[in-house]
Scaffold this motif. Structure first.
Motif, PDB file in Angstrom:
ATOM      1  N   GLU A 115      15.412  43.053   1.070  1.00  0.00           N
ATOM      2  CA  GLU A 115      15.550  43.514  -0.315  1.00  0.00           C
ATOM      3  C   GLU A 115      17.012  43.749  -0.687  1.00  0.00           C
ATOM      4  N   GLY A 116      17.770  44.395   0.211  1.00  0.00           N
ATOM      5  CA  GLY A 116      19.163  44.712  -0.054  1.00  0.00           C
ATOM      6  C   GLY A 116      19.298  45.816  -1.092  1.00  0.00           C
ATOM      7  N   PRO A 117      20.496  45.980  -1.646  1.00  0.00           N
ATOM      8  CA  PRO A 117      20.732  47.021  -2.651  1.00  0.00           C
ATOM      9  C   PRO A 117      20.071  46.651  -3.981  1.00  0.00           C
ATOM     10  N   PRO A 118      19.983  47.613  -4.897  1.00  0.00           N
ATOM     11  CA  PRO A 118      19.246  47.396  -6.154  1.00  0.00           C
ATOM     12  C   PRO A 118      19.660  46.170  -6.966  1.00  0.00           C
ATOM     13  N   ARG A 119      20.942  45.845  -7.026  1.00  0.00           N
ATOM     14  CA  ARG A 119      21.384  44.730  -7.877  1.00  0.00           C
ATOM     15  C   ARG A 119      21.261  43.364  -7.201  1.00  0.00           C
ATOM     16  N   ALA A 120      20.925  43.347  -5.927  1.00  0.00           N
ATOM     17  CA  ALA A 120      20.808  42.080  -5.192  1.00  0.00           C
ATOM     18  C   ALA A 120      19.459  41.424  -5.457  1.00  0.00           C
ATOM     19  N   ARG A 121      19.435  40.118  -5.244  1.00  0.00           N
ATOM     20  CA  ARG A 121      18.187  39.358  -5.298  1.00  0.00           C
ATOM     21  C   ARG A 121      18.175  38.448  -4.067  1.00  0.00           C
ATOM     22  N   VAL A 122      17.512  38.904  -3.017  1.00  0.00           N
ATOM     23  CA  VAL A 122      17.457  38.149  -1.771  1.00  0.00           C
ATOM     24  C   VAL A 122      16.393  37.067  -1.898  1.00  0.00           C
ATOM     25  N   GLU A 123      16.812  35.832  -1.684  1.00  0.00           N
ATOM     26  CA  GLU A 123      15.892  34.696  -1.782  1.00  0.00           C
ATOM     27  C   GLU A 123      15.600  34.085  -0.424  1.00  0.00           C
ATOM     28  N   HIS A 124      16.480  34.322   0.540  1.00  0.00           N
ATOM     29  CA  HIS A 124      16.312  33.721   1.860  1.00  0.00           C
ATOM     30  C   HIS A 124      16.960  34.615   2.905  1.00  0.00           C
ATOM     31  N   LEU A 125      16.268  34.822   4.009  1.00  0.00           N
ATOM     32  CA  LEU A 125      16.817  35.594   5.117  1.00  0.00           C
ATOM     33  C   LEU A 125      16.528  34.835   6.400  1.00  0.00           C
ATOM     34  N   GLU A 126      17.584  34.509   7.119  1.00  0.00           N
ATOM     35  CA  GLU A 126      17.468  33.825   8.397  1.00  0.00           C
ATOM     36  C   GLU A 126      17.997  34.746   9.480  1.00  0.00           C
ATOM     37  N   ARG A 127      17.315  34.781  10.609  1.00  0.00           N
ATOM     38  CA  ARG A 127      17.756  35.596  11.745  1.00  0.00           C
ATOM     39  C   ARG A 127      17.879  34.710  12.973  1.00  0.00           C
ATOM     40  N   ILE A 128      19.015  34.839  13.671  1.00  0.00           N
ATOM     41  CA  ILE A 128      19.200  34.123  14.925  1.00  0.00           C
ATOM     42  C   ILE A 128      19.725  35.113  15.964  1.00  0.00           C
ATOM     43  N   ALA A 129      19.594  34.751  17.215  1.00  0.00           N
ATOM     44  CA  ALA A 129      20.077  35.604  18.294  1.00  0.00           C
ATOM     45  C   ALA A 129      21.600  35.635  18.281  1.00  0.00           C
ATOM     46  N   ALA A 130      22.155  36.713  18.785  1.00  0.00           N
ATOM     47  CA  ALA A 130      23.612  36.870  18.865  1.00  0.00           C
ATOM     48  C   ALA A 130      23.954  37.566  20.182  1.00  0.00           C
ATOM     49  N   ASP A 131      25.220  37.532  20.527  1.00  0.00           N
ATOM     50  CA  ASP A 131      25.706  38.229  21.714  1.00  0.00           C
ATOM     51  C   ASP A 131      26.210  39.603  21.313  1.00  0.00           C
ATOM     52  N   ASP A 132      25.861  40.615  22.101  1.00  0.00           N
ATOM     53  CA  ASP A 132      26.283  41.967  21.741  1.00  0.00           C
ATOM     54  C   ASP A 132      27.778  42.177  21.887  1.00  0.00           C
ATOM     55  N   ASP A 133      28.450  41.310  22.626  1.00  0.00           N
ATOM     56  CA  ASP A 133      29.903  41.474  22.785  1.00  0.00           C
ATOM     57  C   ASP A 133      30.696  40.956  21.583  1.00  0.00           C
ATOM     58  N   GLU A 134      30.006  40.407  20.576  1.00  0.00           N
ATOM     59  CA  GLU A 134      30.679  39.934  19.368  1.00  0.00           C
ATOM     60  C   GLU A 134      31.015  41.074  18.412  1.00  0.00           C
ATOM     61  N   ALA A 135      30.393  42.236  18.601  1.00  0.00           N
ATOM     62  CA  ALA A 135      30.591  43.370  17.697  1.00  0.00           C
ATOM     63  C   ALA A 135      31.700  44.274  18.205  1.00  0.00           C
TER      64      ALA A 135
END
Length: 89
Positions: free
Chosen positions: A62-82
């Motif tokens: 959903e995101g914040p009130p003014r946003a309009r989310v049309e697509h959400l993709e999730r992929i795996a990531a490495d924790d050492d990237e943060a």
């Protein structure tokens, strides 16, 4: 520990999406970042507790009130990237 990279598409730039995502992520105790991509999407890297990453993923639908989310993709990531906290770029 979980790590996920999300790509959020729709009307998500210029509506405080990154700042709102950072607020949510910090509240959930996550590390990572939110940044605008040149194609109009927002990329979010979330690293932390499995349930916290899942909760952020649900919020990103959903995101914040003014946003309009049309697509959400999730992929795996490495924790050492943060880094040590959650940032916006």
């Amino acid at each position: 520990m979980a790590a996920a990279r999300f790509f959020v598409g729709g009307h998500v730039q210029g509506v405080f999406f990154r700042a709102s995502t950072r607020e949510q992520a910090l509240h959930l105790g996550l590390r990572g970042y939110a940044r605008n991509l040149h194609d109009g999407r927002v990329e979010v890297l979330a690293v932390g507790d499995v349930q916290a990453v899942e909760r952020l993923g649900e919020w990103l639908k959903e995101g914040p009130p003014r946003a309009r989310v049309e697509h959400l993709e999730r992929i795996a990531a490495d924790d050492d990237e943060a880094g040590p906290t959650f940032e916006t770029a």
